[in-house]
Motif scaffolding. Structure first.
Motif, PDB file in Angstrom:
ATOM      1  N   ALA A   1     -37.030  24.286  15.794  1.00  0.00           N
ATOM      2  CA  ALA A   1     -38.229  25.117  15.639  1.00  0.00           C
ATOM      3  C   ALA A   1     -39.323  24.630  16.575  1.00  0.00           C
ATOM      4  N   PRO A   2     -39.128  24.795  17.877  1.00  0.00           N
ATOM      5  CA  PRO A   2     -40.135  24.304  18.825  1.00  0.00           C
ATOM      6  C   PRO A   2     -41.474  25.003  18.613  1.00  0.00           C
ATOM      7  N   GLY A   3     -42.521  24.229  18.708  1.00  0.00           N
ATOM      8  CA  GLY A   3     -43.851  24.805  18.559  1.00  0.00           C
ATOM      9  C   GLY A   3     -44.430  24.726  17.162  1.00  0.00           C
ATOM     10  N   VAL A   4     -43.622  24.351  16.172  1.00  0.00           N
ATOM     11  CA  VAL A   4     -44.168  24.238  14.822  1.00  0.00           C
ATOM     12  C   VAL A   4     -44.998  22.959  14.724  1.00  0.00           C
ATOM     13  N   SER A   5     -45.912  22.962  13.777  1.00  0.00           N
ATOM     14  CA  SER A   5     -46.831  21.823  13.651  1.00  0.00           C
ATOM     15  C   SER A   5     -46.120  20.618  13.053  1.00  0.00           C
ATOM     16  N   ASP A   6     -46.728  19.458  13.236  1.00  0.00           N
ATOM     17  CA  ASP A   6     -46.196  18.238  12.637  1.00  0.00           C
ATOM     18  C   ASP A   6     -46.186  18.345  11.113  1.00  0.00           C
ATOM     19  N   GLU A   7     -47.186  19.029  10.552  1.00  0.00           N
ATOM     20  CA  GLU A   7     -47.231  19.188   9.099  1.00  0.00           C
ATOM     21  C   GLU A   7     -46.056  20.018   8.598  1.00  0.00           C
ATOM     22  N   GLU A   8     -45.740  21.081   9.316  1.00  0.00           N
ATOM     23  CA  GLU A   8     -44.604  21.912   8.928  1.00  0.00           C
ATOM     24  C   GLU A   8     -43.304  21.114   8.980  1.00  0.00           C
ATOM     25  N   VAL A   9     -43.105  20.366  10.050  1.00  0.00           N
ATOM     26  CA  VAL A   9     -41.900  19.553  10.174  1.00  0.00           C
ATOM     27  C   VAL A   9     -41.849  18.509   9.062  1.00  0.00           C
ATOM     28  N   HIS A  10     -42.988  17.925   8.749  1.00  0.00           N
ATOM     29  CA  HIS A  10     -43.042  16.933   7.663  1.00  0.00           C
ATOM     30  C   HIS A  10     -42.545  17.543   6.357  1.00  0.00           C
ATOM     31  N   HIS A  11     -42.983  18.759   6.041  1.00  0.00           N
ATOM     32  CA  HIS A  11     -42.513  19.418   4.821  1.00  0.00           C
ATOM     33  C   HIS A  11     -41.005  19.666   4.857  1.00  0.00           C
ATOM     34  N   LEU A  12     -40.499  20.096   6.003  1.00  0.00           N
ATOM     35  CA  LEU A  12     -39.081  20.405   6.127  1.00  0.00           C
ATOM     36  C   LEU A  12     -38.208  19.160   6.012  1.00  0.00           C
ATOM     37  N   VAL A  13     -38.733  18.041   6.467  1.00  0.00           N
ATOM     38  CA  VAL A  13     -37.989  16.783   6.378  1.00  0.00           C
ATOM     39  C   VAL A  13     -38.073  16.202   4.967  1.00  0.00           C
ATOM     40  N   GLU A  14     -39.274  16.163   4.431  1.00  0.00           N
ATOM     41  CA  GLU A  14     -39.483  15.505   3.144  1.00  0.00           C
ATOM     42  C   GLU A  14     -38.973  16.315   1.960  1.00  0.00           C
ATOM     43  N   ARG A  15     -38.697  17.600   2.158  1.00  0.00           N
ATOM     44  CA  ARG A  15     -38.195  18.417   1.051  1.00  0.00           C
ATOM     45  C   ARG A  15     -36.842  17.932   0.533  1.00  0.00           C
ATOM     46  N   ARG A  16     -36.159  17.129   1.335  1.00  0.00           N
ATOM     47  CA  ARG A  16     -34.887  16.582   0.875  1.00  0.00           C
ATOM     48  C   ARG A  16     -35.072  15.779  -0.410  1.00  0.00           C
ATOM     49  N   ARG A  17     -36.269  15.258  -0.630  1.00  0.00           N
ATOM     50  CA  ARG A  17     -36.542  14.525  -1.868  1.00  0.00           C
ATOM     51  C   ARG A  17     -36.389  15.443  -3.083  1.00  0.00           C
ATOM     52  N   ALA A  18     -36.843  16.693  -2.960  1.00  0.00           N
ATOM     53  CA  ALA A  18     -36.703  17.642  -4.059  1.00  0.00           C
ATOM     54  C   ALA A  18     -35.240  17.961  -4.321  1.00  0.00           C
ATOM     55  N   ARG A  19     -34.431  17.898  -3.285  1.00  0.00           N
ATOM     56  CA  ARG A  19     -33.022  18.265  -3.442  1.00  0.00           C
ATOM     57  C   ARG A  19     -32.227  17.234  -4.234  1.00  0.00           C
ATOM     58  N   LEU A  20     -32.818  16.091  -4.473  1.00  0.00           N
ATOM     59  CA  LEU A  20     -32.138  15.113  -5.336  1.00  0.00           C
ATOM     60  C   LEU A  20     -31.947  15.658  -6.745  1.00  0.00           C
ATOM     61  N   GLY A  21     -32.728  16.659  -7.117  1.00  0.00           N
ATOM     62  CA  GLY A  21     -32.584  17.255  -8.439  1.00  0.00           C
ATOM     63  C   GLY A  21     -31.743  18.506  -8.463  1.00  0.00           C
ATOM     64  N   ALA A  22     -31.140  18.881  -7.329  1.00  0.00           N
ATOM     65  CA  ALA A  22     -30.446  20.160  -7.229  1.00  0.00           C
ATOM     66  C   ALA A  22     -29.054  20.162  -7.839  1.00  0.00           C
ATOM     67  N   ALA A  23     -28.525  18.990  -8.199  1.00  0.00           N
ATOM     68  CA  ALA A  23     -27.185  18.915  -8.792  1.00  0.00           C
ATOM     69  C   ALA A  23     -27.085  17.621  -9.596  1.00  0.00           C
ATOM     70  N   ASP A  24     -26.013  17.510 -10.362  1.00  0.00           N
ATOM     71  CA  ASP A  24     -25.813  16.296 -11.158  1.00  0.00           C
ATOM     72  C   ASP A  24     -25.656  15.059 -10.278  1.00  0.00           C
ATOM     73  N   ASP A  25     -24.994  15.243  -9.136  1.00  0.00           N
ATOM     74  CA  ASP A  25     -24.695  14.130  -8.235  1.00  0.00           C
ATOM     75  C   ASP A  25     -24.986  14.599  -6.816  1.00  0.00           C
ATOM     76  N   VAL A  26     -26.031  14.058  -6.204  1.00  0.00           N
ATOM     77  CA  VAL A  26     -26.436  14.474  -4.861  1.00  0.00           C
ATOM     78  C   VAL A  26     -26.233  13.301  -3.906  1.00  0.00           C
ATOM     79  N   ARG A  27     -25.527  13.564  -2.815  1.00  0.00           N
ATOM     80  CA  ARG A  27     -25.267  12.519  -1.837  1.00  0.00           C
ATOM     81  C   ARG A  27     -25.602  13.013  -0.441  1.00  0.00           C
ATOM     82  N   PHE A  28     -26.304  12.184   0.317  1.00  0.00           N
ATOM     83  CA  PHE A  28     -26.562  12.453   1.724  1.00  0.00           C
ATOM     84  C   PHE A  28     -25.602  11.578   2.527  1.00  0.00           C
ATOM     85  N   LEU A  29     -24.819  12.202   3.394  1.00  0.00           N
ATOM     86  CA  LEU A  29     -23.779  11.504   4.143  1.00  0.00           C
ATOM     87  C   LEU A  29     -24.111  11.523   5.625  1.00  0.00           C
ATOM     88  N   ALA A  30     -23.772  10.446   6.319  1.00  0.00           N
ATOM     89  CA  ALA A  30     -24.058  10.358   7.757  1.00  0.00           C
ATOM     90  C   ALA A  30     -22.923   9.665   8.492  1.00  0.00           C
TER      91      ALA A  30
END
Length: 257
Positions: A138-167
């Motif tokens: 999303a080129p051109g979006v503000s740093d605040e917008e990107v911050h929300h898009l990145v940090e929203r992963r914290r909310a996703r910890l509640g999206a299922a019984d068992d949430v795993r981020f894999l890399a």
């Protein structure tokens, strides 16, 4: 690539789709035929602030309902799960300035792969590579917008019984590719989402490693129904098809702003 599945299986996927949005929301506002999933911490994130129509609703009333529930935001986004309901809602929403897009729901029907070698990571490990990726997507979006898009992963910890981020990591210890895995072992359902590869590491097999790992862990957890969503207009759904996924349904989205 499209495949018919029993109605009971499709209901499980639809329930999981709705549950994913309900469970990660900070607050839920119900209305006839659906609900608003809202989170004021991430107002720039469409994925955290939208309507989900998963039942019968009044199509003519939907644009006004979206204004009522999403009017504090710069965007409007409405997901409609059922094809017939979406067809009825399309006219009123397009007259109100919304554009339509389709997202495939794809079920894994291929053999379960061996563990791909990716490992579970925390939010901290993904923050920098995810920030870089969002600036690319999303080129051109503000740093605040990107911050929300990145940090929203914290909310996703509640999206299922068992949430795993894999890399998957490079030999030099850099995060090369990552994915979210949402497990509901009691229901036997696993959802795989947001598979991303860092630009510097494209084409080196890292995406396949994280996907194989997610599928392997899902099967290991007893989840016989493994699915993901993929935008119909973009190429990844063809890659998922080569990895053993088939299209079983379509979710419609309507967006403005």
């Amino acid at each position: 690539m499209t495949s018919a599945i029993p109605d009971a299986e499709l209901r499980r996927i639809h329930e999981s789709f709705s549950g994913f949005h309900r469970r990660q929301a900070d607050r839920v506002v119900a209305f006839p035929g659906g609900f608003a999933a809202l989170d004021d911490r991430y107002t720039h994130s469409r994925g955290n602030n939208h309507l989900v129509v998963d039942g019968a609703t009044d199509p003519e009333a939907l644009p006004a309902r979206a204004e009522e529930l999403l009017g504090h935001l710069a965007h409007r986004l409405v997901f409609v799960v059922d094809d017939e309901v979406a067809a009825a809602c399309r006219g009123p929403l397009e007259r109100a300035g919304y554009s339509h897009a389709a997202t495939y729901l794809m079920r894994h029907t291929g053999p379960v792969p061996a563990h791909g070698g990716a490992r579970q990571v925390g939010l901290e490990e993904l923050r920098a590579p995810a920030t870089e990726a969002w600036h690319r997507f999303a080129p051109g979006v503000s740093d605040e917008e990107v911050h929300h898009l990145v940090e929203r992963r914290r909310a996703r910890l509640g999206a299922a019984d068992d949430v795993r981020f894999l890399a998957s990591y490079t030999e030099d210890g850099e995060v090369a590719s990552w994915v979210d895995l949402y497990l509901d072992p009691a229901a036997g359902i696993a959802r795989i989402e947001d598979l991303v590869t860092a630009e510097a590491h494209l084409g080196r097999g890292h995406a396949g490693r994280v996907l194989d790992t997610a599928l392997h862990l899902a099967a290991e957890a007893g989840c016989d129904l493994r699915f993901l969503s993929a935008n119909k207009a973009n190429w990844p759904h063809r890659w998922y098809g080569r990895k053993g996924f088939v299209v079983v349904d379509t979710v419609h989205s309507f967006e403005r702003g």
